[in-house]
Design a protein around this motif. Structure first.
Motif, PDB file in Angstrom:
ATOM      1  N   LEU A  24     -54.239  13.389  89.822  1.00  0.00           N
ATOM      2  CA  LEU A  24     -55.012  12.833  88.707  1.00  0.00           C
ATOM      3  C   LEU A  24     -54.556  11.421  88.374  1.00  0.00           C
ATOM      4  N   HIS A  25     -55.488  10.645  87.842  1.00  0.00           N
ATOM      5  CA  HIS A  25     -55.078   9.360  87.271  1.00  0.00           C
ATOM      6  C   HIS A  25     -55.735   9.140  85.911  1.00  0.00           C
ATOM      7  N   GLY A  26     -55.303   8.072  85.244  1.00  0.00           N
ATOM      8  CA  GLY A  26     -55.786   7.804  83.898  1.00  0.00           C
ATOM      9  C   GLY A  26     -57.300   7.735  83.845  1.00  0.00           C
ATOM     10  N   GLY A  27     -57.892   8.260  82.789  1.00  0.00           N
ATOM     11  CA  GLY A  27     -59.339   8.241  82.624  1.00  0.00           C
ATOM     12  C   GLY A  27     -60.008   9.501  83.140  1.00  0.00           C
ATOM     13  N   ASP A  28     -59.238  10.351  83.874  1.00  0.00           N
ATOM     14  CA  ASP A  28     -59.815  11.595  84.369  1.00  0.00           C
ATOM     15  C   ASP A  28     -60.048  12.578  83.235  1.00  0.00           C
ATOM     16  N   CYS A  29     -61.054  13.421  83.429  1.00  0.00           N
ATOM     17  CA  CYS A  29     -61.334  14.481  82.458  1.00  0.00           C
ATOM     18  C   CYS A  29     -61.494  15.794  83.213  1.00  0.00           C
ATOM     19  N   ILE A  30     -60.629  16.744  82.887  1.00  0.00           N
ATOM     20  CA  ILE A  30     -60.728  18.092  83.454  1.00  0.00           C
ATOM     21  C   ILE A  30     -61.543  18.933  82.475  1.00  0.00           C
ATOM     22  N   ALA A  31     -62.642  19.504  82.958  1.00  0.00           N
ATOM     23  CA  ALA A  31     -63.502  20.337  82.103  1.00  0.00           C
ATOM     24  C   ALA A  31     -63.390  21.774  82.576  1.00  0.00           C
ATOM     25  N   TYR A  32     -62.766  22.620  81.751  1.00  0.00           N
ATOM     26  CA  TYR A  32     -62.588  24.019  82.127  1.00  0.00           C
ATOM     27  C   TYR A  32     -63.804  24.850  81.774  1.00  0.00           C
ATOM     28  N   LEU A  33     -64.133  25.764  82.683  1.00  0.00           N
ATOM     29  CA  LEU A  33     -65.143  26.768  82.417  1.00  0.00           C
ATOM     30  C   LEU A  33     -64.444  28.097  82.650  1.00  0.00           C
ATOM     31  N   GLY A  34     -64.512  29.001  81.710  1.00  0.00           N
ATOM     32  CA  GLY A  34     -63.824  30.281  81.919  1.00  0.00           C
ATOM     33  C   GLY A  34     -63.537  30.959  80.615  1.00  0.00           C
ATOM     34  N   ASP A  35     -63.475  32.279  80.674  1.00  0.00           N
ATOM     35  CA  ASP A  35     -63.331  33.073  79.462  1.00  0.00           C
ATOM     36  C   ASP A  35     -61.908  33.074  78.938  1.00  0.00           C
ATOM     37  N   LEU A  36     -61.795  33.706  77.770  1.00  0.00           N
ATOM     38  CA  LEU A  36     -60.496  33.932  77.151  1.00  0.00           C
ATOM     39  C   LEU A  36     -59.572  34.639  78.149  1.00  0.00           C
ATOM     40  N   GLY A  37     -58.360  34.131  78.274  1.00  0.00           N
ATOM     41  CA  GLY A  37     -57.392  34.802  79.132  1.00  0.00           C
ATOM     42  C   GLY A  37     -57.585  34.548  80.614  1.00  0.00           C
ATOM     43  N   ALA A  38     -58.449  33.609  80.957  1.00  0.00           N
ATOM     44  CA  ALA A  38     -58.692  33.333  82.374  1.00  0.00           C
ATOM     45  C   ALA A  38     -57.564  32.513  82.986  1.00  0.00           C
ATOM     46  N   GLY A  39     -56.782  31.845  82.149  1.00  0.00           N
ATOM     47  CA  GLY A  39     -55.633  31.104  82.675  1.00  0.00           C
ATOM     48  C   GLY A  39     -55.743  29.596  82.511  1.00  0.00           C
ATOM     49  N   LYS A  40     -56.557  29.156  81.581  1.00  0.00           N
ATOM     50  CA  LYS A  40     -56.762  27.711  81.402  1.00  0.00           C
ATOM     51  C   LYS A  40     -55.471  27.017  80.944  1.00  0.00           C
ATOM     52  N   THR A  41     -54.788  27.643  80.003  1.00  0.00           N
ATOM     53  CA  THR A  41     -53.542  27.044  79.521  1.00  0.00           C
ATOM     54  C   THR A  41     -52.468  27.098  80.617  1.00  0.00           C
ATOM     55  N   THR A  42     -52.461  28.191  81.379  1.00  0.00           N
ATOM     56  CA  THR A  42     -51.503  28.324  82.489  1.00  0.00           C
ATOM     57  C   THR A  42     -51.730  27.214  83.518  1.00  0.00           C
ATOM     58  N   MET A  43     -52.982  27.025  83.863  1.00  0.00           N
ATOM     59  CA  MET A  43     -53.348  25.962  84.813  1.00  0.00           C
ATOM     60  C   MET A  43     -52.916  24.590  84.272  1.00  0.00           C
ATOM     61  N   THR A 102     -54.853   7.983  80.066  1.00  0.00           N
ATOM     62  CA  THR A 102     -54.817   9.338  79.523  1.00  0.00           C
ATOM     63  C   THR A 102     -55.721  10.261  80.333  1.00  0.00           C
ATOM     64  N   VAL A 103     -55.214  11.469  80.616  1.00  0.00           N
ATOM     65  CA  VAL A 103     -56.027  12.516  81.232  1.00  0.00           C
ATOM     66  C   VAL A 103     -56.424  13.495  80.130  1.00  0.00           C
ATOM     67  N   LEU A 104     -57.703  13.855  80.096  1.00  0.00           N
ATOM     68  CA  LEU A 104     -58.160  14.853  79.137  1.00  0.00           C
ATOM     69  C   LEU A 104     -58.318  16.180  79.867  1.00  0.00           C
ATOM     70  N   ALA A 105     -57.832  17.255  79.265  1.00  0.00           N
ATOM     71  CA  ALA A 105     -58.067  18.598  79.797  1.00  0.00           C
ATOM     72  C   ALA A 105     -58.760  19.375  78.688  1.00  0.00           C
ATOM     73  N   VAL A 106     -59.976  19.826  78.974  1.00  0.00           N
ATOM     74  CA  VAL A 106     -60.831  20.350  77.915  1.00  0.00           C
ATOM     75  C   VAL A 106     -61.154  21.818  78.143  1.00  0.00           C
ATOM     76  N   GLU A 107     -60.609  22.693  77.298  1.00  0.00           N
ATOM     77  CA  GLU A 107     -60.976  24.099  77.342  1.00  0.00           C
ATOM     78  C   GLU A 107     -62.291  24.296  76.587  1.00  0.00           C
ATOM     79  N   TRP A 108     -63.064  25.280  77.010  1.00  0.00           N
ATOM     80  CA  TRP A 108     -64.395  25.540  76.414  1.00  0.00           C
ATOM     81  C   TRP A 108     -65.255  24.290  76.481  1.00  0.00           C
ATOM     82  N   SER A 109     -65.237  23.635  77.634  1.00  0.00           N
ATOM     83  CA  SER A 109     -65.992  22.392  77.799  1.00  0.00           C
ATOM     84  C   SER A 109     -67.492  22.637  77.712  1.00  0.00           C
ATOM     85  N   GLU A 110     -67.913  23.912  77.893  1.00  0.00           N
ATOM     86  CA  GLU A 110     -69.340  24.243  77.752  1.00  0.00           C
ATOM     87  C   GLU A 110     -69.881  23.746  76.414  1.00  0.00           C
ATOM     88  N   ASN A 111     -69.017  23.803  75.382  1.00  0.00           N
ATOM     89  CA  ASN A 111     -69.474  23.462  74.035  1.00  0.00           C
ATOM     90  C   ASN A 111     -69.760  21.984  73.845  1.00  0.00           C
TER      91      ASN A 111
END
Lengths: 152, 230
Positions: A24-43, A102-111
């Motif tokens: 990853l480099h600055g300006g990247d945005c990770i958009a997570y798709l996945g339910d509760l407990g799928a492992g987004k925070t672990t990832m 800055t890298v953004l990592a976004v859980e519930w990016s669907e919203n």
């Protein structure tokens, strides 16, 4: 391009995150798709380590955003579960965090799908068992050379 | 009138002390650090450098927006907090875009201040700068960058300023000698410009409780349009 991985344990998910984080480099945005407990925070824990930050990543559910500041790259980890409008999104400071180092990592990016940058890297996490996950990365060819050896 | 300016609307954290006659002191730092940690110590230091206290001031001004959501709230909260302890102070919040134009007040022509809002979107205003002062030609707004600059009115010389100005110049007007770029040192927010705006029109003073940020959200119509295109 879409890249699919199967991890057999949280440790492997972290290892995959580490491989992603290194790319990853600055300006990247990770958009997570996945339910509760799928492992987004672990990832994300792995991504932080891959970016050269420490691994003390915790769920952003209550704070909405956790910031991990590094000497070079920083990581901002969002939980958009309760964000349902543009006005809500503005109040998280989301747009203030979009930055060249800055890298953004976004859980519930669907919203916030309408506000994600065009260059967002989508990571879908699916439970295939208690410990096992199917992880699909939809991003550019930076992620093409991640292989099983990275999961060890 | 002796005014303290507090500017936190963008990457620059800045404080200034200014009267009609002169700029007494100004500090500005382009920083990633949280403005909330910087701005009050900076204000105190600046006043100390001038051997002044809050009691000696007549007024205080911050940026109303547009700009960083968090930054605007820090500036307005700082002003409200200071006024709690120094209730004699007149306070005001000035358009960030108008203040950017005030830095270029010697220029005659059209000034277009442009700040990066989010991908493809800008905060933009159109101002006329003349011997009579700085005058807004339209309302500050958030809009589509490519669309706005494709239809830019160019019958008079235009000067671009703000944190997106250099990119705009090179993207859309690289070979256009009538579209100028503000000098580097006058292209970003600074507190003396807020002071200048307040001094130029002291009737901007409002009750501290009425001090409000102007975030410039997309209008309902724009959202509906965006929605229908999805």
């Amino acid at each position: 391009m879409t890249y699919t991985f199967y991890t057999g344990s949280p440790a492997e998910t972290i290892a995959l995150g580490r491989a992603v984080g290194r790319r990853l480099h600055g300006g990247d945005c990770i958009a997570y798709l996945g339910d509760l407990g799928a492992g987004k925070t672990t990832m994300t824990r792995g991504i932080a380590v891959g970016m050269g930050l420490d691994d003390d990543v915790t769920s952003p559910t209550f704070a909405l955003v956790n910031e991990y500041r590094g000497r070079g790259l920083s990581l901002c980890h969002f939980d958009m579960y309760r964000i349902t409008s543009d006005a809500d999104l503005e109040t998280t400071g989301f747009f203030d965090y979009m930055d060249e180092d800055t890298v953004l990592a976004v859980e519930w990016s669907e919203n916030i799908s309408g506000s994600l940058p065009d260059t967002a890297v989508y990571i879908r996490l699916e439970r295939t068992g208690d410990e096992t996950r199917k992880i699909t990365i939809d991003g550019d060819d930076r992620f093409a050379d991640i292989g099983d050896r990275d999961l060890g | 009138m002796l005014i303290l300016g507090i500017e936190t609307s963008g990457k620059v954290a800045s404080c200034a002390v200014m009267s009609e006659e002169r700029l007494l002191a100004e500090n500005l730092v382009y920083t990633k650090l949280t403005h909330s940690q910087i701005i009050l110590p900076m204000a105190e230091e600046l006043l100390a450098d001038c051997s002044l206290t809050f009691k000696d001031l007549d007024g205080i001004v911050c940026a109303a927006g547009p700009g960083s959501y968090t930054g605007l709230r820090i500036g307005i909260a700082a002003v409200k907090g200071i006024v709690l302890g120094a209730p004699h102070l007149k306070c005001a919040a000035v358009s960030t875009l108008e203040a950017l134009c005030r830095e270029l007040a010697g220029f005659t022509g059209r000034i277009v201040p442009v700040l990066y809002a989010r991908p493809g979107k800008i905060y933009v205003g159109e101002y006329e700068s003349s011997a009579a002062g700085i005058r807004a030609l339209s309302e500050d707004r958030i809009t589509d960058e490519a669309e706005f600059f494709a239809s830019l009115e160019r019958s008079v010389p235009v000067m671009l300023t703000g944190d997106r100005a250099a990119e705009i110049k090179s993207l859309y007007f690289a070979n256009d000698a009538d579209v100028l770029l503000a000098p580097t040192a006058n292209r970003l927010q600074r507190a003396s410009a807020l002071c200048a705006a307040f001094l130029a029109d002291p009737s901007r003073a409002v009750d501290p409780e009425d001090l409000a940020a102007s975030y410039l959200q997309a209008t309902k119509a724009e959202k509906d349009k965006a929605h229908s295109e999805m």
